[in-house]
Design an enzyme around this catalytic site. Structure first.
Site, PDB file in Angstrom:
ATOM      1  N   ASP A  33     -10.872  10.417  -1.013  1.00  0.00           N
ATOM      2  CA  ASP A  33     -12.036  10.092  -0.198  1.00  0.00           C
ATOM      3  C   ASP A  33     -11.540   9.312   1.036  1.00  0.00           C
ATOM      4  O   ASP A  33     -10.860   8.291   0.868  1.00  0.00           O
ATOM      5  CB  ASP A  33     -12.993   9.238  -1.042  1.00  0.00           C
ATOM      6  CG  ASP A  33     -14.252   8.852  -0.273  1.00  0.00           C
ATOM      7  OD1 ASP A  33     -14.274   8.998   0.971  1.00  0.00           O
ATOM      8  OD2 ASP A  33     -15.195   8.383  -0.930  1.00  0.00           O
ATOM      9  N   GLU A  75      14.101  -4.686   8.259  1.00  0.00           N
ATOM     10  CA  GLU A  75      14.481  -4.238   6.926  1.00  0.00           C
ATOM     11  C   GLU A  75      14.676  -2.725   6.956  1.00  0.00           C
ATOM     12  O   GLU A  75      14.752  -2.079   5.918  1.00  0.00           O
ATOM     13  CB  GLU A  75      13.465  -4.665   5.873  1.00  0.00           C
ATOM     14  CG  GLU A  75      12.049  -4.240   6.174  1.00  0.00           C
ATOM     15  CD  GLU A  75      11.060  -4.734   5.134  1.00  0.00           C
ATOM     16  OE1 GLU A  75      11.231  -4.400   3.962  1.00  0.00           O
ATOM     17  OE2 GLU A  75      10.113  -5.448   5.523  1.00  0.00           O
ATOM     18  N   CYS A 116       9.641  -8.356   4.819  1.00  0.00           N
ATOM     19  CA  CYS A 116       8.723  -8.555   5.950  1.00  0.00           C
ATOM     20  C   CYS A 116       8.692 -10.000   6.448  1.00  0.00           C
ATOM     21  O   CYS A 116       8.031 -10.302   7.442  1.00  0.00           O
ATOM     22  CB  CYS A 116       7.314  -8.096   5.571  1.00  0.00           C
ATOM     23  SG  CYS A 116       7.281  -6.404   5.020  1.00  0.00           S
ATOM     24  N   THR A 144       0.125   3.435   3.665  1.00  0.00           N
ATOM     25  CA  THR A 144       0.457   2.110   4.211  1.00  0.00           C
ATOM     26  C   THR A 144       1.775   2.156   4.981  1.00  0.00           C
ATOM     27  O   THR A 144       2.453   1.145   5.121  1.00  0.00           O
ATOM     28  CB  THR A 144       0.494   1.024   3.114  1.00  0.00           C
ATOM     29  OG1 THR A 144       1.612   1.278   2.251  1.00  0.00           O
ATOM     30  CG2 THR A 144      -0.766   1.006   2.284  1.00  0.00           C
ATOM     31  N   SER A 181       3.041  -6.064  -6.211  1.00  0.00           N
ATOM     32  CA  SER A 181       3.353  -6.752  -4.952  1.00  0.00           C
ATOM     33  C   SER A 181       2.089  -7.364  -4.343  1.00  0.00           C
ATOM     34  O   SER A 181       2.143  -8.471  -3.784  1.00  0.00           O
ATOM     35  CB  SER A 181       4.040  -5.816  -3.957  1.00  0.00           C
ATOM     36  OG  SER A 181       3.127  -4.912  -3.393  1.00  0.00           O
ATOM     37  N   HIS A 232       0.255 -11.696   6.986  1.00  0.00           N
ATOM     38  CA  HIS A 232       1.092 -10.499   6.994  1.00  0.00           C
ATOM     39  C   HIS A 232       0.179  -9.341   6.556  1.00  0.00           C
ATOM     40  O   HIS A 232      -0.518  -9.450   5.547  1.00  0.00           O
ATOM     41  CB  HIS A 232       2.265 -10.673   6.031  1.00  0.00           C
ATOM     42  CG  HIS A 232       2.976  -9.388   5.745  1.00  0.00           C
ATOM     43  ND1 HIS A 232       3.415  -8.565   6.753  1.00  0.00           N
ATOM     44  CD2 HIS A 232       3.298  -8.769   4.581  1.00  0.00           C
ATOM     45  CE1 HIS A 232       3.983  -7.501   6.218  1.00  0.00           C
ATOM     46  NE2 HIS A 232       3.925  -7.592   4.900  1.00  0.00           N
ATOM     47  N   LYS A 247      -8.034  -9.626   1.558  1.00  0.00           N
ATOM     48  CA  LYS A 247      -8.025 -10.211   0.208  1.00  0.00           C
ATOM     49  C   LYS A 247      -7.495 -11.650   0.263  1.00  0.00           C
ATOM     50  O   LYS A 247      -7.999 -12.537  -0.425  1.00  0.00           O
ATOM     51  CB  LYS A 247      -7.125  -9.392  -0.724  1.00  0.00           C
ATOM     52  CG  LYS A 247      -7.706  -8.062  -1.125  1.00  0.00           C
ATOM     53  CD  LYS A 247      -6.786  -7.397  -2.139  1.00  0.00           C
ATOM     54  CE  LYS A 247      -7.188  -5.956  -2.354  1.00  0.00           C
ATOM     55  NZ  LYS A 247      -6.585  -5.358  -3.525  1.00  0.00           N
ATOM     56  N   SER A 268       8.518  -9.334   0.552  1.00  0.00           N
ATOM     57  CA  SER A 268       8.762  -9.042  -0.860  1.00  0.00           C
ATOM     58  C   SER A 268      10.161  -9.480  -1.277  1.00  0.00           C
ATOM     59  O   SER A 268      11.077  -9.560  -0.465  1.00  0.00           O
ATOM     60  CB  SER A 268       8.608  -7.545  -1.101  1.00  0.00           C
ATOM     61  OG  SER A 268       7.259  -7.185  -0.955  1.00  0.00           O
TER      62      SER A 268
HETATM   63  N1  COA Z   1     -14.334   3.758  -0.726  1.00  0.00           N
HETATM   64  C1  COA Z   1     -13.968   2.489  -0.531  1.00  0.00           C
HETATM   65  N2  COA Z   1     -12.918   1.893  -1.190  1.00  0.00           N
HETATM   66  C2  COA Z   1     -12.240   2.658  -2.073  1.00  0.00           C
HETATM   67  C3  COA Z   1     -12.572   3.995  -2.298  1.00  0.00           C
HETATM   68  C4  COA Z   1     -13.682   4.560  -1.601  1.00  0.00           C
HETATM   69  N3  COA Z   1     -14.053   5.814  -1.765  1.00  0.00           N
HETATM   70  N4  COA Z   1     -11.702   4.482  -3.221  1.00  0.00           N
HETATM   71  C5  COA Z   1     -10.852   3.471  -3.552  1.00  0.00           C
HETATM   72  N5  COA Z   1     -11.173   2.369  -2.850  1.00  0.00           N
HETATM   73  C6  COA Z   1     -10.505   1.064  -2.868  1.00  0.00           C
HETATM   74  C7  COA Z   1     -10.099   0.586  -4.246  1.00  0.00           C
HETATM   75  O1  COA Z   1     -11.193  -0.018  -4.916  1.00  0.00           O
HETATM   76  C8  COA Z   1      -8.989  -0.390  -3.897  1.00  0.00           C
HETATM   77  O2  COA Z   1      -9.553  -1.585  -3.429  1.00  0.00           O
HETATM   78  P1  COA Z   1      -9.086  -3.017  -4.056  1.00  0.00           P
HETATM   79  O3  COA Z   1      -7.615  -3.118  -3.819  1.00  0.00           O
HETATM   80  O4  COA Z   1      -9.871  -4.004  -3.280  1.00  0.00           O
HETATM   81  O5  COA Z   1      -9.419  -2.959  -5.494  1.00  0.00           O
HETATM   82  C9  COA Z   1      -8.321   0.265  -2.696  1.00  0.00           C
HETATM   83  O6  COA Z   1      -9.258   1.228  -2.201  1.00  0.00           O
HETATM   84  C10 COA Z   1      -7.039   0.980  -3.012  1.00  0.00           C
HETATM   85  O7  COA Z   1      -7.260   1.841  -4.080  1.00  0.00           O
HETATM   86  P2  COA Z   1      -6.230   1.959  -5.286  1.00  0.00           P
HETATM   87  O8  COA Z   1      -6.727   2.946  -6.242  1.00  0.00           O
HETATM   88  O9  COA Z   1      -5.868   0.592  -5.787  1.00  0.00           O
HETATM   89  O10 COA Z   1      -5.008   2.580  -4.445  1.00  0.00           O
HETATM   90  P3  COA Z   1      -3.598   3.048  -4.905  1.00  0.00           P
HETATM   91  O11 COA Z   1      -3.385   2.945  -6.356  1.00  0.00           O
HETATM   92  O12 COA Z   1      -3.434   4.401  -4.298  1.00  0.00           O
HETATM   93  O13 COA Z   1      -2.561   2.027  -4.195  1.00  0.00           O
HETATM   94  C11 COA Z   1      -1.574   0.322  -2.852  1.00  0.00           C
HETATM   95  C12 COA Z   1      -2.853   1.118  -3.169  1.00  0.00           C
HETATM   96  C13 COA Z   1      -1.856  -0.685  -1.727  1.00  0.00           C
HETATM   97  C14 COA Z   1      -1.104  -0.417  -4.079  1.00  0.00           C
HETATM   98  C15 COA Z   1      -0.485   1.322  -2.386  1.00  0.00           C
HETATM   99  O14 COA Z   1      -0.895   1.911  -1.192  1.00  0.00           O
HETATM  100  C16 COA Z   1       0.875   0.709  -2.187  1.00  0.00           C
HETATM  101  O15 COA Z   1       1.674   0.649  -3.126  1.00  0.00           O
HETATM  102  N6  COA Z   1       1.215   0.261  -0.945  1.00  0.00           N
HETATM  103  C17 COA Z   1       2.496  -0.312  -0.631  1.00  0.00           C
HETATM  104  C18 COA Z   1       2.686  -1.702  -1.211  1.00  0.00           C
HETATM  105  C19 COA Z   1       2.294  -2.817  -0.336  1.00  0.00           C
HETATM  106  O16 COA Z   1       1.985  -2.634   0.810  1.00  0.00           O
HETATM  107  N7  COA Z   1       2.287  -4.019  -0.910  1.00  0.00           N
HETATM  108  C20 COA Z   1       1.786  -5.163  -0.227  1.00  0.00           C
HETATM  109  C21 COA Z   1       2.537  -6.415  -0.428  1.00  0.00           C
HETATM  110  S1  COA Z   1       3.726  -6.677   0.845  1.00  0.00           S
END
Ligand code: COA
Length: 390
Positions: A32, A82, A114, A155, A204, A236, A245, A311
């Site tokens: 979505d 990095e 980062c 991301t 993370s 960040h 968040k 990280s």
């Molecule tokens: N409408 C609105 N929001 C929606 C949605 C929709 N249709 N479908 C899902 N979402 C929201 C989820 O509720 C979730 O929100 P939340 O985190 O507030 O709970 C968010 O979208 C992401 O969905 P999720 O299912 O958790 O995504 P994912 O399992 O595909 O992974 C990350 C998301 C960020 C973990 C992934 O992109 C990642 O690993 N990124 C790299 C790591 C990173 O950047 N780490 C940060 C620390 S430096």
């Protein structure tokens, strides 16, 4: 005795001239679109050509802000990345060459995911305290790569931030003290020989919030600063929802006034990041740039709080005071129009660019006719990168 002010005198930014619309990516991955647009908080993602890398993007970002006079005074180039291009030689020496600031200069590269650019900024602050007539060029440049069809894919992104650090800075005076926190953990890493990051994404994101709590509490113990003492709080931003968040965690018991003000400024501060994606080292500073370019409510004299996270993991919370003519430190560059002029690519074009990333290649001649950047990678010969500056 009045203490000398030290901080960010100028700030510049560069990214690719290509982007991928997150709605197109969502459709291709059968997600979505609102998951990416709202859930992750990203609208567009920079797509990096093979003729661009951290050195070329850093050179473009730096060229946008440094004058001939600055070049004479820069005695240190600290390059945080990095996604470096060599395990031994620093990206800073290539950069200093392209910018024409060799040979009477120190050139080094620093790394801690980062967090790197914050380490560089703090090193620069100490250096200027001892050498007030000098200027330090600090770079945070990266190409964020997780992989096609991985959870981290939405991301990704890339670009470079260049900051000139000096005494009597035009933009932000960096304050003391700051709060730092480190732990040895495996939330995100890139083993030698890998061109893509490995990440435990959910873990993370949780660690990021834990570290934020630690440094926020520590900074409060050291300074007594409350929410009302901040004009804006910056984070960040590996993806902009992550910062949201963090902000919500801090605002848990906030007054309506504090909550309204800090949420409003955060929205200005994530505008550019939403359109570019992850810059790794540069993300926090792109958010700062986004704030000072886009906010019409932030005022000079206000205190900005900055949360840096890398990280592995390292965090630091620090503060600065926005200076009277901070807009002058932008050197008149119109970033919104630079972003608007970018060209959209399709998902299959993005995938092709992603796979053409130059990594561990002995010899290649790149076709750079379509790359109109001032700095570009022409190719690699005997594992030596050949750059062009024009
Ligand atoms: N409408 C609105 N929001 C929606 C949605 C929709 N249709 N479908 C899902 N979402 C929201 C989820 O509720 C979730 O929100 P939340 O985190 O507030 O709970 C968010 O979208 C992401 O969905 P999720 O299912 O958790 O995504 P994912 O399992 O595909 O992974 C990350 C998301 C960020 C973990 C992934 O992109 C990642 O690993 N990124 C790299 C790591 C990173 O950047 N780490 C940060 C620390 S430096």
């Amino acid at each position: 005795m009045e203490l000398m002010k030290i901080g960010i005198d100028k700030i510049g930014f560069a990214t690719s001239d290509l982007y991928l619309d997150m709605v197109d990516l969502a459709n291709a991955r059968q997600e979505d679109p609102n998951k990416y647009l709202i859930g992750i908080g990203q609208a567009k993602m920079a797509v990096i050509r093979p003729t661009q890398d951290v050195v070329t993007m850093a050179a473009t970002a730096a060229k946008r802000i440094i004058s001939e006079e600055d070049k004479k005074n820069i005695s240190y180039v600290i390059f945080a990345t990095e996604s470096g291009i060599d395990n031994s030689k620093s990206a800073a020496v290539y950069l200093a060459d392209l910018l024409g600031i060799l040979p009477n200069v120190r050139t080094i590269e620093v790394k801690q995911a980062c967090y790197g650019a914050t380490a560089a900024l703090q090193l620069a602050k100490g250096y200027i305290a001892l050498n007030p007539e000098s200027k330090v060029l600090v770079i945070g440049a990266d190409n964020a790569r997780y992989g096609i069809k991985t959870p981290g894919e939405p991301t990704q992104g890339g670009g470079a931030i260049a900051m000139l650090v000096s005494s009597n800075p035009k933009i932000l005076e960096l304050e003391n003290p700051t709060a730092a926190y480190a732990e040895n953990i495996m939330d995100f890493w890139r083993p030698l020989g890998h061109s893509k990051a490995l990440v435990d994404g959910k873990y993370s994101s949780g660690i990021y919030l834990d570290f934020l709590r630690n440094v926020w509490d520590e900074q409060f113990k050291k300074t007594g600063f409350k929410l009302q003492d901040y004009g804006a709080l910056l984070f960040h931003l590996p993806y902009t929802k992550m910062g949201l968040k963090g902000l919500r965690q801090i605002l848990q018991d906030a007054s309506v006034d504090d909550s309204t003000r800090l949420t409003r400024e955060f929205e200005y501060a994530r505008q550019f990041n939403r359109e570019v994606g992850n810059l790794y080292t540069g993300s926090l500073y792109l958010s700062f740039l986004s704030l000072i370019v886009n906010s019409d409510s932030i005022r000079s004299g206000q205190r900005i709080g900055l949360f840096s996270y890398g990280s592995g993991a390292q965090a630091e919370f620090f503060t600065g005071i926005l200076q009277p003519n901070y807009q002058e430190g932008l050197a008149g560059v119109d970033y919104q129009s630079i972003l608007n002029k970018r060209q959209a690519v399709s998902v299959s074009e993005y995938e092709k660019f992603f796979e053409s990333h130059i990594f561990d290649i002995e010899n290649i001649e790149l076709d750079y006719q379509e790359d109109n950047s001032d700095f570009l990678l022409m190719g690699v010969q005997d594992y030596k990168r050949k750059y062009l500056g024009r």
